[in-house]
Each structure stands twice: as C-alpha cells, then as structure tokens.
Write a protein that holds these residues in place. Structure first.
Motif, PDB file in Angstrom:
ATOM      1  N   TYR A   1       0.821  -1.209   0.000  1.00 33.20           N
ATOM      2  CA  TYR A   1       0.000   0.000   0.000  1.00 33.20           C
ATOM      3  C   TYR A   1       0.857   1.263   0.000  1.00 33.20           C
ATOM      4  O   TYR A   1       0.488   2.285  -0.592  1.00 33.20           O
ATOM      5  CB  TYR A   1      -0.952  -0.001   1.200  1.00 33.20           C
ATOM      6  CG  TYR A   1      -2.088   0.984   1.033  1.00 33.20           C
ATOM      7  CD1 TYR A   1      -3.264   0.605   0.409  1.00 33.20           C
ATOM      8  CD2 TYR A   1      -1.971   2.293   1.475  1.00 33.20           C
ATOM      9  CE1 TYR A   1      -4.304   1.499   0.234  1.00 33.20           C
ATOM     10  CE2 TYR A   1      -3.003   3.203   1.305  1.00 33.20           C
ATOM     11  CZ  TYR A   1      -4.161   2.795   0.676  1.00 33.20           C
ATOM     12  OH  TYR A   1      -5.191   3.704   0.487  1.00 33.20           O
TER      13      TYR A   1
ATOM     14  N   VAL B   1      -2.294  -4.037   5.590  1.00 36.34           N
ATOM     15  CA  VAL B   1      -2.654  -2.642   5.794  1.00 36.34           C
ATOM     16  C   VAL B   1      -3.975  -2.583   6.561  1.00 36.34           C
ATOM     17  O   VAL B   1      -4.838  -3.453   6.416  1.00 36.34           O
ATOM     18  CB  VAL B   1      -2.755  -1.883   4.451  1.00 36.34           C
ATOM     19  CG1 VAL B   1      -3.931  -2.368   3.617  1.00 36.34           C
ATOM     20  CG2 VAL B   1      -2.847  -0.375   4.684  1.00 36.34           C
TER      21      VAL B   1
ATOM     22  N   TYR C   1      -6.924   1.597  -4.438  1.00 44.87           N
ATOM     23  CA  TYR C   1      -5.703   0.797  -4.550  1.00 44.87           C
ATOM     24  C   TYR C   1      -5.900  -0.341  -5.542  1.00 44.87           C
ATOM     25  O   TYR C   1      -5.028  -0.621  -6.374  1.00 44.87           O
ATOM     26  CB  TYR C   1      -5.293   0.237  -3.190  1.00 44.87           C
ATOM     27  CG  TYR C   1      -4.129  -0.730  -3.292  1.00 44.87           C
ATOM     28  CD1 TYR C   1      -2.826  -0.295  -3.153  1.00 44.87           C
ATOM     29  CD2 TYR C   1      -4.347  -2.084  -3.584  1.00 44.87           C
ATOM     30  CE1 TYR C   1      -1.749  -1.179  -3.274  1.00 44.87           C
ATOM     31  CE2 TYR C   1      -3.290  -2.969  -3.720  1.00 44.87           C
ATOM     32  CZ  TYR C   1      -1.993  -2.513  -3.560  1.00 44.87           C
ATOM     33  OH  TYR C   1      -0.953  -3.385  -3.706  1.00 44.87           O
TER      34      TYR C   1
END
Length: 444
Positions: free
Chosen positions: A225, A283, A294
C-alpha cells in the motif's frame, strides 16, 4: 464448537454458555479496568461512545434479553433503557446524557450477570421457544458483548495518553509461494442454516453460482500500500470513484489513518505506541474508497462478498462448503489471529495452517476485509429476533466486510459472519485483499 451445540445435554449446554459469558466479561473488564475514571467517561472520538456507555449498554442488553425476556424476571434498571438504546441517541451525543458513572455501571452489570446466571440455571432449552433453542439468546448476548469489546478496543486505539494495553507479538510471517490464485468458480452453499448461533443476516443457506476469478492469497500489506501512497495515488483522480474522490478531497486523506512521516520515515501509531511502519503486516485503517482505489491502481478490483466466501469455504476436491478455510474445526491459535490475542495484525504468511484448499490465507482474523458488495438480505431472509439487528441497515449505504480482525472473538468469527459499515469508516480494524477477472489463458 457452536455448530455442535445440538449434541450437548442440557447441562453441557449450560456449562458451555456459562464459560462463554465468563470469557466475554473478562475481556470487557480488562478493557475498562485498563483506564482511569476520566478515560472511562471521556469521549475519545465523536465516532465512538465513551467506554462507560459501552459497558452499561452491554449490561442493559443482557438485562433486556436474558433477565426480562428469557427469564421473565422483574427489571433491574428499567429507568435506563432509553439511555442505552443505540437507536435513540447518536454516538456523538452520548457524553451529554445522564449516564451511569463507572462505579454504578460496574455494580449494575454485576447485578445483571448474577440474575442471568440464575436464569441460565433454570431455563428449559427444549421448551419450544426459538429464542432459547440451542441457547441462541445467550449466544446472541455473548456475541453482542464481544462485538462491543472490539468496538472498545477501537476506542483504545483512538485515545491519547500513555499505552495501557499489552499483548505478545504475533507469529512471524513467511513469503508466500504465489501472490494470487485462480479460482475456477462453481456453485456453493453460501450462508448457513445449521450454525446454532448464526445471526439472522447469515441465514438461510442458499446456492450461489460464482464465475471464475483470481484472488490474492493474502491481504494487501503495508509495504504494497505504501507504493500506492508514494506513487501519488491520493493525488490521482483516475484511481478513485467519483464519490471516493470527493471524500478524499473533503477529508484531506493522504495515507491510512494513524500513518505519519517523522524524520523522513513512515511511522504508525498503535494503541499509544508510535513505531516504524511494519511493511509485512496487512494494511489497516483504510476506508472502502481507499481499498477500491488501490485495487484499481493495481489493475484489480475488490472481491464480491460471494467471491470472498467461496474462497474461504469451498473445497474443490470434495465440492463441499466448509465451516472455515481450514475445515470444520473451531479456530485455534494455529489457524488465525483472533480475540485480542495480539494487539495488531500478524505479518503476511503467519498462519499456513489457516489456509483454504485453494491456498488463500489469513481470510479469518488479522483485518476485516472490505468487499465490493452492499449489505443486502439473502433470499428467504427472516428478521430474528428483532428488526434492528439487520433489517434496518439493508441497502446501498453500507458495504460488507468479512473475516474478522485480530480484535474479533472466535465466537463471532464465522466464515458466514457479515459485518457492515459506511464506506468512509477508517477507525475500524479494516484492510482488504484484491481480486480480478481471469485472463483467457488462465481459464484453461
């Protein structure tokens, strides 16, 4: 063990329920005794209730359902019902209410529990009442307390001051053999009609056909991430839905919550401790829109709820739907990071024993996983035992999360359990994994 409750004698069921009640209360006491009186009554975030409200609310729900309804006993504190009705007062407004103080709250929940244990000693589980069949009402209250314990744990994450919680580190991670796996799809039984303590939105079991897809073998890590963050992901409108981009701008989001840069290094704050960002952990504290962005940036998408459950429960060798990724056995410490055993997600690859037959890991525990699905009822849904648990929340306002987190207790963390929240929420222990449609050559 809950799927085997019907095999227990009445006394065996009483013993099991008593143990679950004791276990959940011990956790509640730990979370509330860890802070002083000022911290108990303070609102640490407008998104959360004061800890003392959660504590008394736990007792009030236990009184309403087990003392009054199941037991038919006289009320303990009928005068406080409205104060602790979650639908009567928004979280932001609860500190202004004439709440019970910490000492009075502790006294109240002890009195309620004493009466509950007396009800448990005398209840007839075979009396023809659906509410107490296999101890359902008791299981519902145990799960309610454990869910509020996770909420209180999230409140601890939001509080400032010296750290007050501690736990051993999770097991070490390992490098996975592959980053994603092809799932051939097929028909499987989603949901449940047999788990005695499953809640209404998990029911009934129903056949679902899933098209072939590819899914990540692990949740997206902090390291992965961070590449999105450093690559300008929060400044590039291309990766965001229109509503997601509007939220990023309005909320000035630049990274997951509790991340910051200090002296050129990425750090994160965890229960009052600031530490270097662990790149190998899943994450956490990202909202649905961040997860969605993402995934698009990575050339993927979020899995649907059906795809998530298929990956977690379907055994292609037998065509059978399992209780958990690893089989039918109740989660143990070798399978998953649950129950506040550790105060954070375990590194990627830490639980090989918890893998599904398809080779997908860490589906249970560590972080709740956002899916692309709205919270909707299953075909044949019936609200039970009250509309306000699920029915009033169905619709496009909420997104489904699956799998549980390190703060979710095993009594809640069924593969069928459905969590839901607003897509902007970041204080919850939520991460995600990605999926994608297969390429033509992968379908062969």
């Amino acid at each position: 063990m809950t799927h085997q409750l019907s095999d227990l004698t009445a006394e065996g069921l009483r013993s099991f329920v008593a143990g679950q009640l004791e276990r959940s209360r011990a956790r509640t006491v730990q979370l509330t005794d860890a802070v002083d009186t000022d911290d108990l009554v303070r609102q640490h975030s407008r998104l959360m209730s004061p800890l003392v409200w959660d504590y008394a609310h736990i007792g009030n729900q236990e009184e309403l359902w087990l003392v009054r309804d199941v037991g038919g006993r006289e009320p303990v504190r009928q005068d406080i019902d409205e104060l602790y009705d979650a639908f009567m007062h928004a979280r932001a407004d609860r500190p202004s209410l004439p709440l019970l103080g910490p000492a009075e709250t502790r006294s109240y929940v002890v009195e309620v529990r004493d009466k509950v244990l007396d009800v448990l000693d005398h209840v007839k589980f075979d009396g023809g009442r659906e509410l107490v069949d296999n101890g359902f009402a008791f299981g519902m209250i145990v799960q309610h307390e454990q869910q509020h314990d996770e909420t209180m744990l999230a409140t601890h994450q939001l509080r400032t001051g010296v750290p007050v919680l501690d736990a051993p580190a999770p097991p070490a991670g390992r490098r996975l053999a592959t980053a994603e796996v092809f799932v051939p799809g097929g028909v499987f039984e989603m949901g449940t009609s047999v788990e005695p303590w499953a809640l209404d939105n998990e029911r009934p079991a129903h056949a679902v056909r899933v098209a072939p897809y590819v899914i990540d073998t692990a949740p997206v890590s902090n390291g992965d991430y961070l590449k999105f963050v450093l690559g300008g992901g929060y400044e590039d409108e291309r990766w965001w839905s229109a509503v997601g981009w509007a939220h990023v701008q309005k909320a000035s989001l630049v990274a997951p919550r509790f991340w910051e840069v200090a002296d050129g290094n990425w750090m994160r704050t965890r229960f009052g401790r600031r530490e270097p960002l662990p790149l190998d952990e899943p994450v956490m504290h990202v909202c649905f829109y961040e997860a969605e962005a993402y995934a698009k940036w990575a050339g993927k998408r979020l899995p649907t709820e059906q795809e998530w459950e298929f990956a977690a429960r379907f055994d292609p060798a037998t065509g059978r739907t399992r209780r958990f990724p690893w089989g039918d056995e109740t989660p143990g410490p070798q399978h998953a990071n649950l129950g506040q055993r550790h105060l954070g997600p375990a590194p990627v690859g830490a639980y090989p024993a918890g893998a599904s037959p398809l080779g997908v890991e860490q589906l249970i525990g560590d972080v709740w996983e956002w899916t692309s699905s709205d919270f909707t009822p299953y075909p044949g849904f019936r609200a039970f035992p009250y509309d306000e648990y699920s029915l009033v929340f169905f619709g496009p306002d909420y997104k489904i999360l699956r799998g549980g987190s390190f703060g979710t207790d095993e009594v809640v963390a069924r593969s069928t359990f459905r969590n839901w929240d607003y897509p902007i929420r970041r204080q919850i222990f939520a991460g995600f994994r990605c999926a994608r449609d297969p390429r033509p050559e992968e379908r062969v």
